[in-house]
Design a protein around this motif. Structure first.
Motif, PDB file in Angstrom:
ATOM      1  N   LYS A  14      73.489 105.796  22.526  1.00  9.64           N
ATOM      2  CA  LYS A  14      73.028 106.793  23.501  1.00  9.64           C
ATOM      3  C   LYS A  14      71.509 106.908  23.496  1.00  9.64           C
ATOM      4  CE  LYS A  14      73.469 111.148  22.606  1.00  9.64           C
ATOM      5  NZ  LYS A  14      72.005 111.504  22.655  1.00  9.64           N
ATOM      6  N   LEU A  15      70.917 106.927  22.300  1.00 16.07           N
ATOM      7  CA  LEU A  15      69.460 107.024  22.211  1.00 16.07           C
ATOM      8  C   LEU A  15      68.800 105.763  22.780  1.00 16.07           C
ATOM      9  CD1 LEU A  15      68.640 108.753  18.804  1.00 16.07           C
ATOM     10  CD2 LEU A  15      68.102 109.535  21.114  1.00 16.07           C
ATOM     11  N   ALA A  16      69.394 104.604  22.525  1.00 13.33           N
ATOM     12  CA  ALA A  16      68.860 103.359  23.090  1.00 13.33           C
ATOM     13  C   ALA A  16      68.885 103.418  24.612  1.00 13.33           C
ATOM     14  CB  ALA A  16      69.683 102.166  22.603  1.00 13.33           C
TER      15      ALA A  16
ATOM     16  N   THR B 199      53.768 109.725  28.303  1.00 12.34           N
ATOM     17  CA  THR B 199      55.228 109.680  28.366  1.00 12.34           C
ATOM     18  C   THR B 199      55.804 109.003  27.126  1.00 12.34           C
ATOM     19  OG1 THR B 199      55.221 109.606  30.794  1.00 12.34           O
ATOM     20  CG2 THR B 199      57.217 108.850  29.684  1.00 12.34           C
ATOM     21  N   PHE B 200      55.252 107.857  26.762  1.00 14.45           N
ATOM     22  CA  PHE B 200      55.776 107.118  25.600  1.00 14.45           C
ATOM     23  C   PHE B 200      55.541 107.883  24.306  1.00 14.45           C
ATOM     24  CE2 PHE B 200      55.256 104.004  22.144  1.00 14.45           C
ATOM     25  CZ  PHE B 200      56.526 103.439  22.163  1.00 14.45           C
ATOM     26  N   PHE B 201      54.303 108.304  24.077  1.00 15.92           N
ATOM     27  CA  PHE B 201      53.998 109.014  22.832  1.00 15.92           C
ATOM     28  C   PHE B 201      54.674 110.390  22.796  1.00 15.92           C
ATOM     29  CE2 PHE B 201      50.032 106.251  22.889  1.00 15.92           C
ATOM     30  CZ  PHE B 201      50.532 105.371  21.930  1.00 15.92           C
ATOM     31  N   GLY B 202      54.820 111.003  23.967  1.00 14.84           N
ATOM     32  CA  GLY B 202      55.548 112.270  24.027  1.00 14.84           C
ATOM     33  C   GLY B 202      57.009 112.088  23.674  1.00 14.84           C
ATOM     34  N   MET B 203      57.592 110.987  24.134  1.00 16.52           N
ATOM     35  CA  MET B 203      58.979 110.684  23.793  1.00 16.52           C
ATOM     36  C   MET B 203      59.124 110.438  22.292  1.00 16.52           C
ATOM     37  SD  MET B 203      61.229 107.377  24.925  1.00 16.52           S
ATOM     38  CE  MET B 203      60.075 106.340  24.029  1.00 16.52           C
ATOM     39  N   ILE B 204      58.155 109.716  21.701  1.00 21.02           N
ATOM     40  CA  ILE B 204      58.182 109.479  20.258  1.00 21.02           C
ATOM     41  C   ILE B 204      58.117 110.805  19.503  1.00 21.02           C
ATOM     42  CG2 ILE B 204      56.947 108.465  18.309  1.00 21.02           C
ATOM     43  CD1 ILE B 204      58.321 106.393  19.996  1.00 21.02           C
ATOM     44  N   ALA B 205      57.243 111.706  19.967  1.00 20.85           N
ATOM     45  CA  ALA B 205      57.129 113.018  19.322  1.00 20.85           C
ATOM     46  C   ALA B 205      58.447 113.783  19.411  1.00 20.85           C
ATOM     47  CB  ALA B 205      56.006 113.818  19.983  1.00 20.85           C
ATOM     48  N   TYR B 206      59.086 113.727  20.575  1.00 23.51           N
ATOM     49  CA  TYR B 206      60.380 114.395  20.750  1.00 23.51           C
ATOM     50  C   TYR B 206      61.424 113.832  19.791  1.00 23.51           C
ATOM     51  CZ  TYR B 206      64.894 115.493  22.868  1.00 23.51           C
ATOM     52  OH  TYR B 206      66.191 115.887  23.075  1.00 23.51           O
ATOM     53  N   LEU B 207      61.450 112.515  19.650  1.00 27.29           N
ATOM     54  CA  LEU B 207      62.412 111.883  18.747  1.00 27.29           C
ATOM     55  C   LEU B 207      62.109 112.241  17.292  1.00 27.29           C
ATOM     56  CD1 LEU B 207      62.653 108.361  20.434  1.00 27.29           C
ATOM     57  CD2 LEU B 207      64.384 110.176  20.482  1.00 27.29           C
TER      58      LEU B 207
ATOM     59  N   LYS C 254      78.471 116.253  29.144  1.00 27.42           N
ATOM     60  CA  LYS C 254      79.625 115.820  29.923  1.00 27.42           C
ATOM     61  C   LYS C 254      80.246 114.559  29.377  1.00 27.42           C
ATOM     62  CE  LYS C 254      78.023 117.874  34.274  1.00 27.42           C
ATOM     63  NZ  LYS C 254      77.664 117.631  35.700  1.00 27.42           N
ATOM     64  N   VAL C 255      79.374 113.692  28.777  1.00 26.09           N
ATOM     65  CA  VAL C 255      79.873 112.437  28.237  1.00 26.09           C
ATOM     66  C   VAL C 255      79.457 112.349  26.761  1.00 26.09           C
ATOM     67  CG1 VAL C 255      79.916 109.917  28.521  1.00 26.09           C
ATOM     68  CG2 VAL C 255      79.495 111.401  30.499  1.00 26.09           C
ATOM     69  N   PRO C 256      80.226 112.965  25.855  1.00 27.89           N
ATOM     70  CA  PRO C 256      79.863 112.953  24.428  1.00 27.89           C
ATOM     71  C   PRO C 256      79.940 111.559  23.845  1.00 27.89           C
ATOM     72  CG  PRO C 256      82.078 113.838  24.734  1.00 27.89           C
ATOM     73  CD  PRO C 256      81.487 113.683  26.109  1.00 27.89           C
ATOM     74  N   ASN C 257      78.990 111.296  22.952  1.00 28.68           N
ATOM     75  CA  ASN C 257      78.955 109.981  22.296  1.00 28.68           C
ATOM     76  C   ASN C 257      78.614 110.193  20.817  1.00 28.68           C
ATOM     77  OD1 ASN C 257      78.552 107.405  21.366  1.00 28.68           O
ATOM     78  ND2 ASN C 257      77.152 106.789  23.004  1.00 28.68           N
TER      79      ASN C 257
ATOM     80  N   PRO D  77      56.613  95.886  25.154  1.00 36.10           N
ATOM     81  CA  PRO D  77      57.163  95.498  23.847  1.00 36.10           C
ATOM     82  C   PRO D  77      57.478  96.709  22.966  1.00 36.10           C
ATOM     83  CG  PRO D  77      55.254  94.163  24.389  1.00 36.10           C
ATOM     84  CD  PRO D  77      55.301  95.272  25.405  1.00 36.10           C
ATOM     85  N   ALA D  78      56.672  97.778  23.074  1.00 37.34           N
ATOM     86  CA  ALA D  78      56.910  98.968  22.256  1.00 37.34           C
ATOM     87  C   ALA D  78      58.247  99.611  22.622  1.00 37.34           C
ATOM     88  CB  ALA D  78      55.770  99.967  22.437  1.00 37.34           C
ATOM     89  N   TYR D  79      58.508  99.751  23.913  1.00 33.10           N
ATOM     90  CA  TYR D  79      59.812 100.273  24.355  1.00 33.10           C
ATOM     91  C   TYR D  79      60.932  99.349  23.879  1.00 33.10           C
ATOM     92  CZ  TYR D  79      58.522 104.111  27.536  1.00 33.10           C
ATOM     93  OH  TYR D  79      58.099 105.301  28.061  1.00 33.10           O
ATOM     94  N   SER D  80      60.727  98.044  23.992  1.00 35.14           N
ATOM     95  CA  SER D  80      61.756  97.073  23.615  1.00 35.14           C
ATOM     96  C   SER D  80      62.089  97.164  22.132  1.00 35.14           C
ATOM     97  CB  SER D  80      61.287  95.655  23.959  1.00 35.14           C
ATOM     98  OG  SER D  80      61.032  95.530  25.348  1.00 35.14           O
ATOM     99  N   VAL D  81      61.060  97.290  21.299  1.00 33.45           N
ATOM    100  CA  VAL D  81      61.274  97.404  19.849  1.00 33.45           C
ATOM    101  C   VAL D  81      62.042  98.685  19.528  1.00 33.45           C
ATOM    102  CG1 VAL D  81      60.104  97.797  17.633  1.00 33.45           C
ATOM    103  CG2 VAL D  81      59.286  96.008  19.189  1.00 33.45           C
ATOM    104  N   LEU D  82      61.674  99.785  20.203  1.00 33.90           N
ATOM    105  CA  LEU D  82      62.350 101.063  19.949  1.00 33.90           C
ATOM    106  C   LEU D  82      63.819 101.000  20.372  1.00 33.90           C
ATOM    107  CD1 LEU D  82      61.909 103.916  18.910  1.00 33.90           C
ATOM    108  CD2 LEU D  82      61.282 104.605  21.233  1.00 33.90           C
ATOM    109  N   ILE D  83      64.073 100.399  21.528  1.00 37.13           N
ATOM    110  CA  ILE D  83      65.452 100.244  21.997  1.00 37.13           C
ATOM    111  C   ILE D  83      66.249  99.360  21.035  1.00 37.13           C
ATOM    112  CG2 ILE D  83      66.899  99.265  23.831  1.00 37.13           C
ATOM    113  CD1 ILE D  83      64.596 100.046  25.784  1.00 37.13           C
ATOM    114  N   LEU D  84      65.630  98.252  20.605  1.00 36.08           N
ATOM    115  CA  LEU D  84      66.294  97.339  19.665  1.00 36.08           C
ATOM    116  C   LEU D  84      66.605  98.047  18.350  1.00 36.08           C
ATOM    117  CD1 LEU D  84      67.265  94.463  19.029  1.00 36.08           C
ATOM    118  CD2 LEU D  84      64.935  93.942  18.250  1.00 36.08           C
ATOM    119  N   TYR D  85      65.680  98.881  17.887  1.00 35.07           N
ATOM    120  CA  TYR D  85      65.886  99.636  16.646  1.00 35.07           C
ATOM    121  C   TYR D  85      67.134 100.515  16.747  1.00 35.07           C
ATOM    122  CZ  TYR D  85      65.286 103.381  13.215  1.00 35.07           C
ATOM    123  OH  TYR D  85      65.491 104.292  12.227  1.00 35.07           O
TER     124      TYR D  85
END
Length: 239
Positions: free
Chosen positions: A110-112, A161-169, A233-236, A94-102
């Motif tokens: 691209k971030l989603a 992985t999840f919390f590290g990704m959040i920190a990166y964002l 290679k694929v700008p967005n 659900p945490a990944y889903s909420v972040l993707i939905l956001y």
């Protein structure tokens, strides 16, 4: 008048040149740190897989697990059962889903996609490695209905992985650096507490959760590098 303008232009160019040099040094420093971290975590993961899992050298796990036994209490068990929930798929999916939905709502396609890609590929890598090594779990867990192989720890790998990704964002936002550092520390300690809970609850060996952390760092850095290469290679513009 012309002389004054020339001096201003010269000062601007010198300042800009100094800024570029400082920026280049900072980027180089970050790159060196990333490469060193990648190599160290890769070495530790391979060493654990070879010496402890494949060669069955259990001295490290036995000594750490024995030390943690002194913390055993009914209250500590309840606390760590709660903590370990935040590294489970019941929480993380659900945490990944909420972040993707956001990001979809914000139209940052691209971030989603990046978040979804990282979540899916990390899960695939985890279960592939578990199936390769087939390490059995400890035989006296404090909680029931824990299935699957032990190495590497899924809770450790997935939470880092999840919390590290959040920190990166977070570091890509416009927040003050002091807030970024504070949030990163909180996220790291949260993932560490989840990893520790797996050892306390005796559902993983210490080497499992350390390997989970190492694998997380390896996969995060690899994924970010690949996604950046793909982005070039694929700008967005919307991402």
């Amino acid at each position: 008048m012309l002389c004054n303008n020339y001096k201003k232009i010269k000062i601007f160019l010198l300042s800009y040149s100094g800024y570029k040099q400082r920026l280049a040094k900072w980027i180089t420093f970050r790159l060196v740190i990333a490469v060193v971290l990648f190599l160290v975590t890769l070495f530790v993961f391979v060493a654990i897989a070879d010496e402890i899992v494949l060669e069955h050298e259990n001295g490290f796990d036995t000594s750490i697990s024995s030390a943690i036994l002194s913390l055993d209490s009914s209250l500590a068990t309840k606390i760590f059962e709660t903590i370990t929930f935040f590294g489970s798929s019941t929480f993380l999916f659900p945490a990944y889903s909420v972040l993707i939905l956001y990001y979809l709502i914000k139209k940052r396609w691209k971030l989603a996609l990046d978040v979804a890609t990282l979540g899916i590929t990390s899960t695939a890598v985890l279960y592939l490695l578990k199936d390769i090594f087939k390490r059995q779990r400890p035989i006296d867990p404090l909680i029931r209905n824990v299935t699957g192989f032990s190495f590497p720890s899924g809770h450790s790998f997935s939470s880092f992985t999840f919390f590290g990704m959040i920190a990166y964002l977070i570091w890509k936002t416009q927040l003050k650096n002091s807030w970024k550092i504070l949030i990163t520390i909180i996220l790291f300690l949260s993932a560490t507490s989840i990893a520790f809970s797996r050892v306390y609850l005796r559902v993983h060996y210490p080497s499992d959760v350390i390997a989970g952390f190492c694998l997380s760092m390896i996969w995060l850095m690899t994924s970010i590098w690949v996604l950046h290469k793909f982005d070039k290679k694929v700008p967005n513009p919307a991402g």
